[in-house]
Design an enzyme around this catalytic site. Structure first.
Site, PDB file in Angstrom:
ATOM      1  N   ARG A  85       0.823  -1.218   0.000  1.00 52.72           N
ATOM      2  CA  ARG A  85       0.000   0.000   0.000  1.00 52.72           C
ATOM      3  C   ARG A  85       0.852   1.262   0.000  1.00 52.72           C
ATOM      4  O   ARG A  85       0.367   2.340  -0.322  1.00 52.72           O
ATOM      5  CB  ARG A  85      -0.999  -0.027   1.169  1.00 52.72           C
ATOM      6  N   GLU A 115       5.584  -8.957  15.703  1.00 53.62           N
ATOM      7  CA  GLU A 115       5.038  -9.349  17.004  1.00 53.62           C
ATOM      8  C   GLU A 115       5.365 -10.829  17.275  1.00 53.62           C
ATOM      9  O   GLU A 115       5.803 -11.199  18.349  1.00 53.62           O
ATOM     10  CB  GLU A 115       3.531  -9.114  16.980  1.00 53.62           C
TER      11      GLU A 115
HETATM   12  P1  AMP Z   1       4.580  -1.812  11.577  1.00 47.27           P
HETATM   13  O1  AMP Z   1       5.855  -2.423  11.032  1.00 47.27           O
HETATM   14  O2  AMP Z   1       4.137  -2.468  12.835  1.00 47.27           O
HETATM   15  O3  AMP Z   1       4.665  -0.305  11.698  1.00 47.27           O
HETATM   16  O4  AMP Z   1       3.434  -2.169  10.554  1.00 47.27           O
HETATM   17  C1  AMP Z   1       3.252  -1.409   9.432  1.00 47.27           C
HETATM   18  C2  AMP Z   1       2.679  -2.203   8.276  1.00 47.27           C
HETATM   19  O5  AMP Z   1       1.619  -3.080   8.669  1.00 47.27           O
HETATM   20  C3  AMP Z   1       2.124  -1.271   7.257  1.00 47.27           C
HETATM   21  O6  AMP Z   1       2.588  -1.664   5.983  1.00 47.27           O
HETATM   22  C4  AMP Z   1       0.623  -1.383   7.386  1.00 47.27           C
HETATM   23  O7  AMP Z   1       0.042  -1.405   6.124  1.00 47.27           O
HETATM   24  C5  AMP Z   1       0.364  -2.677   8.138  1.00 47.27           C
HETATM   25  N1  AMP Z   1      -0.553  -2.517   9.290  1.00 47.27           N
HETATM   26  C6  AMP Z   1      -0.246  -2.702  10.595  1.00 47.27           C
HETATM   27  N2  AMP Z   1      -1.304  -2.496  11.390  1.00 47.27           N
HETATM   28  C7  AMP Z   1      -2.329  -2.140  10.580  1.00 47.27           C
HETATM   29  C8  AMP Z   1      -3.708  -1.762  10.804  1.00 47.27           C
HETATM   30  N3  AMP Z   1      -4.257  -1.695  12.023  1.00 47.27           N
HETATM   31  N4  AMP Z   1      -4.448  -1.431   9.721  1.00 47.27           N
HETATM   32  C9  AMP Z   1      -3.921  -1.475   8.483  1.00 47.27           C
HETATM   33  N5  AMP Z   1      -2.646  -1.823   8.203  1.00 47.27           N
HETATM   34  C10 AMP Z   1      -1.851  -2.158   9.231  1.00 47.27           C
END
Ligand code: AMP
Length: 176
Positions: free
Chosen positions: A62, A99
């Site tokens: 995305r 996680e």
């Molecule tokens: P992070 O590495 O934890 O910051 O996760 C970021 C990635 O996970 C991004 O590419 C987001 O598109 C996806 N992502 C994580 N949590 C969500 C959420 N609640 N809604 C949509 N996309 C999420």
């Protein structure tokens, strides 16, 4: 900018318990039905840049959407960061912790020129692990992170803490 924030907030669809129980997924796909809003988002990001980057980096998948749109408007290269095994040419990789377990992202080894100042984009900042790994890839090619931008920031996950060592220029158009 307040108006834009509200419009994005009204357009995003919240999907509870996707992809697993307890996660409130922020679905940005309804935004792409509204061309005027897409243009406002890309222009909103651009208006908050302190200087013009040498390239925009988009994180699969995305992050490709507004990432490419911004790069195209600015007339600068767009670089894809993809999950392991998807890019065809010689590449560099970084592993990072999720996680549960680990993940790996990659970039073509000739994607950036030494010394380029780049901006990293994704649709959403959650824990910051993915964007921080993207910054590590940028640094492996001796380029600099000028900043990060995201449509959505989930503030309660403190993702900014992982990014600040790379740049404190972190923009989220909507925060939860
Ligand atoms: P992070 O590495 O934890 O910051 O996760 C970021 C990635 O996970 C991004 O590419 C987001 O598109 C996806 N992502 C994580 N949590 C969500 C959420 N609640 N809604 C949509 N996309 C999420």
């Amino acid at each position: 900018m307040l108006e834009l924030t509200q419009e994005i907030r009204n357009t995003i669809r919240n999907v509870p318990d996707f992809p697993k129980a307890g996660i409130n997924f922020k679905d940005i796909t309804p935004i792409f039905y509204n061309q005027t809003l897409c243009t406002k988002i890309a222009d909103g990001f651009i208006s908050q840049m302190s200087e013009k980057p040498d390239a925009i980096i988009g994180i699969e998948s995305r992050g490709f959407l507004f990432g490419f749109m911004m790069a195209n408007k600015l007339g600068i290269p767009f670089v894809l960061i993809r999950k392991a095994g998807k890019l065809p040419y010689k590449k560099i990789a970084v592993e990072y912790e999720l996680e549960y377990g680990v993940s790996k992202i990659e970039m073509h080894e000739d994607a950036l020129k030494k010394g380029w100042k780049v901006l990293i984009h994704d649709d959403l900042l959650a824990t910051g692990g993915t964007a921080a790994a993207a910054a590590d890839l940028v640094k492996k090619l001796d380029a600099t992170v000028l900043g990060f931008n995201f449509v959505v920031g989930l503030d309660f996950l403190n993702g900014k803490e992982k990014l600040i060592k790379h740049s404190n220029n972190i923009v989220c158009l909507v925060n939860y």
